[in-house]
Design a protein around this motif. Structure first.
Motif, mmCIF file in Angstrom:
data_model
loop_
_atom_site.group_PDB
_atom_site.id
_atom_site.type_symbol
_atom_site.label_atom_id
_atom_site.label_comp_id
_atom_site.label_asym_id
_atom_site.label_seq_id
_atom_site.Cartn_x
_atom_site.Cartn_y
_atom_site.Cartn_z
ATOM 1 N N CYS A 159 34.422 47.751 96.348
ATOM 2 C CA CYS A 159 34.036 48.680 95.287
ATOM 3 C C CYS A 159 35.239 49.000 94.404
ATOM 4 O O CYS A 159 35.172 48.899 93.179
ATOM 5 C CB CYS A 159 33.481 49.964 95.902
ATOM 6 N N ILE A 160 36.360 49.361 95.023
ATOM 7 C CA ILE A 160 37.556 49.711 94.265
ATOM 8 C C ILE A 160 38.075 48.506 93.487
ATOM 9 O O ILE A 160 38.498 48.625 92.333
ATOM 10 C CB ILE A 160 38.655 50.248 95.201
ATOM 11 N N ALA A 161 38.019 47.315 94.101
ATOM 12 C CA ALA A 161 38.482 46.106 93.416
ATOM 13 C C ALA A 161 37.667 45.858 92.154
ATOM 14 O O ALA A 161 38.206 45.494 91.106
ATOM 15 C CB ALA A 161 38.388 44.902 94.349
ATOM 16 N N ASN A 162 36.359 46.070 92.237
ATOM 17 C CA ASN A 162 35.498 45.879 91.071
ATOM 18 C C ASN A 162 35.756 46.937 90.009
ATOM 19 O O ASN A 162 35.728 46.642 88.813
ATOM 20 C CB ASN A 162 34.028 45.905 91.494
ATOM 21 N N VAL A 215 24.824 43.530 92.478
ATOM 22 C CA VAL A 215 25.524 44.556 93.251
ATOM 23 C C VAL A 215 24.720 44.996 94.475
ATOM 24 O O VAL A 215 25.223 45.743 95.305
ATOM 25 C CB VAL A 215 25.840 45.798 92.381
ATOM 26 N N ARG A 216 23.494 44.497 94.594
ATOM 27 C CA ARG A 216 22.630 44.969 95.679
ATOM 28 C C ARG A 216 23.206 44.645 97.051
ATOM 29 O O ARG A 216 23.142 45.458 97.978
ATOM 30 C CB ARG A 216 21.235 44.361 95.540
ATOM 31 N N GLY A 217 23.788 43.449 97.193
ATOM 32 C CA GLY A 217 24.320 43.062 98.488
ATOM 33 C C GLY A 217 25.520 43.886 98.906
ATOM 34 O O GLY A 217 25.678 44.218 100.084
ATOM 35 N N THR A 221 21.435 46.907 84.355
ATOM 36 C CA THR A 221 22.828 46.460 84.353
ATOM 37 C C THR A 221 23.756 47.642 84.125
ATOM 38 O O THR A 221 23.341 48.691 83.626
ATOM 39 C CB THR A 221 23.055 45.414 83.245
ATOM 40 N N VAL A 222 25.015 47.464 84.508
ATOM 41 C CA VAL A 222 26.027 48.483 84.253
ATOM 42 C C VAL A 222 27.266 47.807 83.675
ATOM 43 O O VAL A 222 27.704 46.765 84.157
ATOM 44 C CB VAL A 222 26.390 49.268 85.535
ATOM 45 N N LEU A 223 27.785 48.387 82.614
ATOM 46 C CA LEU A 223 29.053 47.948 82.037
ATOM 47 C C LEU A 223 30.118 48.859 82.636
ATOM 48 O O LEU A 223 30.198 50.039 82.308
ATOM 49 C CB LEU A 223 29.022 48.075 80.514
ATOM 50 N N SER A 224 30.893 48.317 83.559
ATOM 51 C CA SER A 224 31.888 49.095 84.294
ATOM 52 C C SER A 224 33.244 48.989 83.603
ATOM 53 O O SER A 224 33.767 47.895 83.413
ATOM 54 C CB SER A 224 31.983 48.576 85.731
ATOM 55 N N VAL A 225 33.804 50.138 83.227
ATOM 56 C CA VAL A 225 35.071 50.162 82.489
ATOM 57 C C VAL A 225 36.058 51.071 83.223
ATOM 58 O O VAL A 225 35.814 52.271 83.352
ATOM 59 C CB VAL A 225 34.869 50.687 81.054
#
Length: 238
Positions: free
Chosen positions: A79-82, A95-97, A113-117
């Motif tokens: 999670c932190i790496a992403n 991300v479900r898995g 979807t999510v745009l993670s910034v």
């Protein structure tokens, strides 16, 4: 040129100086609201900060009536790496898995979807901003670039604030503020449904009733949500 001007306008709106925990709470809510309004396809915005060693949600807004926010696991290395990656578009199925709880949250909200910034200052991850939409195609390259620039402005502002604000108890204060807003939003929804009034009128009723009872708005809101208080009519005072 138009995209550049819009991007500059966004940066100006989220720039600022924050000196207290109350101002920080207000600032993160403003950032979420401004970002939601800036990206037409965006259906929700969540802001997380690293506080007391954990990634905690401090702001959330959506175009739908909802007070739920996804909690990220700060102890999950993947999670932190992403969250550290510069900018990442992730479809809910991808991300479900790894994060089933997060995927379930997206399903309930109707997000595809999510745009993670990430919010990064001097190579240190201090938070993350998530922009939610129905489909990965809802964000184009310009949106991704603008979101990254906006996140950097937000990160710099928050980092400067955290140097001023006593970090002890800040996480609890921000979480309490979020819970308070959630209860008030739920109570307003109940009043709107029962009385057939607008959102502004529902809040007026809530505020006036709290004054009549000499209790905080949040306390009355929690009582309404739990069913301990009935405001279905003007004469209801139990």
């Amino acid at each position: 040129m138009a995209h550049r001007r819009i991007g500059i306008d966004l940066m100006e709106k989220i720039s600022g100086v924050v000196r207290t925990s109350e101002e920080l709470d207000s600032y993160v809510q403003d950032v979420c609201a401004v970002a939601l309004n800036h990206f037409p396809a965006c259906q929700g915005v969540a802001l997380y900060l690293v506080l007391n060693g954990g990634m905690r949600p401090v702001g959330f807004t959506t175009r739908r009536e909802s007070d739920e926010v996804a909690y990220l696991d700060p102890n999950d290395d993947e999670c932190i790496a992403n969250l550290r990656r510069p900018v990442k578009l992730a479809a809910v199925d991808r991300v479900r898995g790894s994060w089933p709880g997060f995927a379930d949250f997206m399903d309930r909200q109707g997000f595809g979807t999510v745009l993670s910034v990430p919010l990064v200052v001097e190579d240190t991850l201090i938070g993350n901003m998530g922009l939610y939409a129905a489909s990965p195609d809802d964000f184009d390259e310009v949106d991704v670039a603008v979101a990254g620039a906006a996140a950097q402005v937000c990160a710099d502002t928050v980092a400067a604030a955290l140097e001023i604000i006593d970090a002890r108890g800040l996480a609890e204060q921000l979480e309490t503020a979020m819970e308070s807003r959630a209860a008030i939003e739920q109570a307003k929804g109940i009043i709107m449904a029962l009385r057939g009034v607008t959102e502004d009128r529902a809040f007026e009723i809530l505020r006036k009733s709290s004054q009549d009872r000499n209790i905080k708005v949040r306390t009355l809101a929690e009582q309404i949500v739990s069913g301990a208080v009935d405001l279905s009519s003007a004469s209801s005072r139990r």
